[in-house]
Design a protein around this motif. Structure first.
Motif, PDB file in Angstrom:
ATOM      1  N   GLU A   2       0.849  -1.181   0.000  1.00  0.00           N
ATOM      2  CA  GLU A   2       0.000   0.000   0.000  1.00  0.00           C
ATOM      3  C   GLU A   2       0.888   1.234   0.000  1.00  0.00           C
ATOM      4  O   GLU A   2       2.004   1.206   0.512  1.00  0.00           O
ATOM      5  N   LYS A  48      -2.749   8.250   5.313  1.00  0.00           N
ATOM      6  CA  LYS A  48      -3.755   7.857   4.334  1.00  0.00           C
ATOM      7  C   LYS A  48      -3.167   6.667   3.602  1.00  0.00           C
ATOM      8  O   LYS A  48      -2.002   6.703   3.194  1.00  0.00           O
ATOM      9  N   SER A  49      -3.941   5.599   3.456  1.00  0.00           N
ATOM     10  CA  SER A  49      -3.452   4.372   2.848  1.00  0.00           C
ATOM     11  C   SER A  49      -4.294   4.019   1.630  1.00  0.00           C
ATOM     12  O   SER A  49      -5.525   4.056   1.694  1.00  0.00           O
ATOM     13  N   GLN A  50      -3.596   3.667   0.548  1.00  0.00           N
ATOM     14  CA  GLN A  50      -4.309   3.245  -0.650  1.00  0.00           C
ATOM     15  C   GLN A  50      -3.472   2.209  -1.381  1.00  0.00           C
ATOM     16  O   GLN A  50      -2.268   2.384  -1.560  1.00  0.00           O
ATOM     17  N   GLU A  54      -9.668   2.081  -5.505  1.00  0.00           N
ATOM     18  CA  GLU A  54     -10.266   3.357  -5.125  1.00  0.00           C
ATOM     19  C   GLU A  54     -10.321   3.584  -3.623  1.00  0.00           C
ATOM     20  O   GLU A  54     -10.273   4.717  -3.170  1.00  0.00           O
ATOM     21  N   ILE A  81      -9.718   4.309   0.067  1.00  0.00           N
ATOM     22  CA  ILE A  81      -8.686   5.005   0.833  1.00  0.00           C
ATOM     23  C   ILE A  81      -9.014   4.839   2.308  1.00  0.00           C
ATOM     24  O   ILE A  81     -10.138   5.089   2.739  1.00  0.00           O
ATOM     25  N   TRP A  82      -8.025   4.403   3.088  1.00  0.00           N
ATOM     26  CA  TRP A  82      -8.163   4.285   4.537  1.00  0.00           C
ATOM     27  C   TRP A  82      -7.497   5.492   5.178  1.00  0.00           C
ATOM     28  O   TRP A  82      -6.402   5.888   4.778  1.00  0.00           O
ATOM     29  N   HIS A  83      -8.118   6.036   6.199  1.00  0.00           N
ATOM     30  CA  HIS A  83      -7.543   7.137   6.975  1.00  0.00           C
ATOM     31  C   HIS A  83      -7.221   6.593   8.361  1.00  0.00           C
ATOM     32  O   HIS A  83      -8.093   6.010   9.015  1.00  0.00           O
TER      33      HIS A  83
END
Length: 170
Positions: free
Chosen positions: A71, A87-89, A94, A96-98
């Protein structure tokens, strides 16, 4: 050993999230190192590569199987040793984890509060909740002299999935 769900529902920057607390008999700098230094992270969750001063690193979870894709972690805020906002992607996806890590020390004891958003789909909580209970318990094991490998994901998921789904159903 069956675990107990520890997450609670919170709203961070307008996002539905789950927050978890873990307390350590250690100074704040030591706990900060456990959640940021590559060799200490690798003991309980994963590894990062790259240069954090660029504002992002690649992160790969080590205990999710070999097919787990790296990621991109974007560092939105870093106030060492107190606060880290990420922020992880996964590239090409699409979602996105915060995530926010907040550390507070009081008389030689440090509390880590970790939060992660559940995205636009509250059903994501069914995986996020048990997953972070598992990984944070691995962190506790690693930092208290235990064996993180002794923490069994089967004690968390699917056993606690419904607990976290119910948390976000209202």
């Amino acid at each position: 050993m069956t675990s107990t769900p520890t997450g609670r529902r919170v709203t961070i920057d307008g996002l539905d999230s789950i927050a978890f607390d873990r307390t350590f008999r250690a100074g704040i700098k030591d706990v900060w190192a456990a959640v940021t230094e590559p060799d200490r992270l690798a003991r309980w969750i994963g590894e990062w590569t790259g240069d954090p001063s660029t504002g992002s690193v690649d992160f790969r979870m080590l205990y999710e199987g070999d097919e787990h894709q790296a990621e991109l972690l974007t560092i939105q805020e870093c106030q060492a040793p107190h606060r880290l906002v990420l922020k992880s992607q996964v590239p090409g996806q699409e979602l996105i984890w915060h995530m926010t890590l907040t550390l507070v020390e009081h008389v030689g004891t440090t509390t880590l509060t970790f939060t992660q958003s559940v995205g636009d789909d509250p059903a994501m909580a069914g995986g996020v909740g048990p997953g972070w209970d598992y990984y944070l318990d691995r962190l506790v094991a690693a930092e208290t002299g235990g064996d993180p490998a002794s923490v069994d994901f089967g004690d968390y998921h699917p056993i606690h999935e419904q607990h976290y789904l119910d948390m976000f159903s209202s």
